[in-house]
Design a protein around this motif. Structure first.
Motif, PDB file in Angstrom:
ATOM      1  N   ALA A  15       0.837  -1.204   0.000  1.00 54.76           N
ATOM      2  CA  ALA A  15       0.000   0.000   0.000  1.00 54.76           C
ATOM      3  C   ALA A  15       0.878   1.262   0.000  1.00 54.76           C
ATOM      4  O   ALA A  15       0.564   2.237  -0.702  1.00 54.76           O
ATOM      5  N   ASP A  16       1.958   1.241   0.754  1.00 48.68           N
ATOM      6  CA  ASP A  16       2.892   2.378   0.753  1.00 48.68           C
ATOM      7  C   ASP A  16       3.532   2.556  -0.617  1.00 48.68           C
ATOM      8  O   ASP A  16       3.734   3.681  -1.075  1.00 48.68           O
ATOM      9  N   LEU A  17       3.872   1.437  -1.272  1.00 46.67           N
ATOM     10  CA  LEU A  17       4.430   1.517  -2.630  1.00 46.67           C
ATOM     11  C   LEU A  17       3.419   2.135  -3.583  1.00 46.67           C
ATOM     12  O   LEU A  17       3.758   3.004  -4.388  1.00 46.67           O
ATOM     13  N   GLU A  18       2.177   1.687  -3.502  1.00 49.68           N
ATOM     14  CA  GLU A  18       1.134   2.204  -4.390  1.00 49.68           C
ATOM     15  C   GLU A  18       0.925   3.700  -4.181  1.00 49.68           C
ATOM     16  O   GLU A  18       0.629   4.430  -5.123  1.00 49.68           O
ATOM     17  N   ALA A  19       1.137   4.181  -2.971  1.00 52.03           N
ATOM     18  CA  ALA A  19       1.002   5.614  -2.692  1.00 52.03           C
ATOM     19  C   ALA A  19       2.122   6.431  -3.342  1.00 52.03           C
ATOM     20  O   ALA A  19       1.994   7.651  -3.483  1.00 52.03           O
ATOM     21  N   LEU A  20       3.193   5.776  -3.749  1.00 50.60           N
ATOM     22  CA  LEU A  20       4.313   6.470  -4.397  1.00 50.60           C
ATOM     23  C   LEU A  20       4.124   6.642  -5.906  1.00 50.60           C
ATOM     24  O   LEU A  20       4.882   7.382  -6.534  1.00 50.60           O
ATOM     25  N   VAL A  21       3.134   5.968  -6.483  1.00 52.35           N
ATOM     26  CA  VAL A  21       2.922   6.053  -7.930  1.00 52.35           C
ATOM     27  C   VAL A  21       2.693   7.518  -8.321  1.00 52.35           C
ATOM     28  O   VAL A  21       1.903   8.234  -7.703  1.00 52.35           O
ATOM     29  N   GLY A  22       3.455   7.964  -9.334  1.00 49.02           N
ATOM     30  CA  GLY A  22       3.362   9.334  -9.818  1.00 49.02           C
ATOM     31  C   GLY A  22       4.280  10.311  -9.122  1.00 49.02           C
ATOM     32  O   GLY A  22       4.391  11.462  -9.531  1.00 49.02           O
ATOM     33  N   LYS A  23       4.977   9.848  -8.097  1.00 45.32           N
ATOM     34  CA  LYS A  23       5.878  10.738  -7.361  1.00 45.32           C
ATOM     35  C   LYS A  23       7.311  10.624  -7.890  1.00 45.32           C
ATOM     36  O   LYS A  23       7.790   9.542  -8.176  1.00 45.32           O
ATOM     37  N   VAL A  24       7.965  11.771  -7.983  1.00 47.30           N
ATOM     38  CA  VAL A  24       9.390  11.818  -8.325  1.00 47.30           C
ATOM     39  C   VAL A  24      10.158  11.896  -7.016  1.00 47.30           C
ATOM     40  O   VAL A  24       9.881  12.749  -6.176  1.00 47.30           O
ATOM     41  N   ILE A  25      11.114  10.990  -6.853  1.00 53.34           N
ATOM     42  CA  ILE A  25      11.908  10.923  -5.630  1.00 53.34           C
ATOM     43  C   ILE A  25      13.350  11.285  -5.975  1.00 53.34           C
ATOM     44  O   ILE A  25      13.919  10.758  -6.920  1.00 53.34           O
TER      45      ILE A  25
END
Length: 159
Positions: A15-25
């Motif tokens: 779920a934490d990984l899915e929350a990162l979709v679309g984010k530039v790190i």
């Protein structure tokens, strides 16, 4: 948009990984490209093309200097990735491969390079998930990236 949280980002589950979709790190710290490092890469791979390892001949070329191998840039991806995102909370993670790899601009010796990563998707696969991320390698002072690739990682969630 660049993620401004403390690096590395530490997802604890899918779920934490899915929350990162679309984010530039990122970006990562700068990595200095030296002739010694490029020569060592040439020795490790057996790719001794003169544009990479012969500074005198390269000085006469249109580029005016030796340049790092495109695959040198790409090979920095795993180490750069570790500094951007940690998968310590997962039972297992591995590099599954790359897609759509391009080297739009040269990386001259004496340059500095760093990377950002954008999580493109998280897909459920047998036994875990596949993380697809766009890695962009930028050279200090250049508008064009030196490498752009989609990396694929496979992760197994801890029980």
């Amino acid at each position: 948009m660049t993620d401004t949280t403390q690096l590395p980002v530490r997802p604890q589950n899918v779920a934490d990984l899915e929350a990162l979709v679309g984010k530039v790190i990122g970006p990562t710290a700068w990595h200095e490209v030296t002739q010694e490092k490029v020569n060592a890469f040439a020795d490790a791979t057996g790719d001794h093309q003169w544009i990479h390892v012969d500074p005198e001949r390269a000085a006469e070329s249109p580029l005016g200097t030796t340049i790092a191998h495109g695959l040198y840039s790409l090979s920095l991806g795993p180490a750069f990735s570790y500094s951007l995102i940690s998968f310590e909370a997962f039972a297992h993670s591995l590099n599954y491969g790359y897609e759509k790899v391009r080297f739009p601009a040269p990386l001259p010796i004496g340059s500095r390079v760093r990377m950002t990563t954008e999580v493109i998707s998280i897909d459920h696969v047998p036994g875990g998930v596949q993380l697809r991320a766009r890695q962009v390698f930028e050279r200090e002072g250049s508008e064009k990236p030196v490498a752009v690739a989609e990396s694929l990682g496979r992760l197994v969630e801890a029980e």
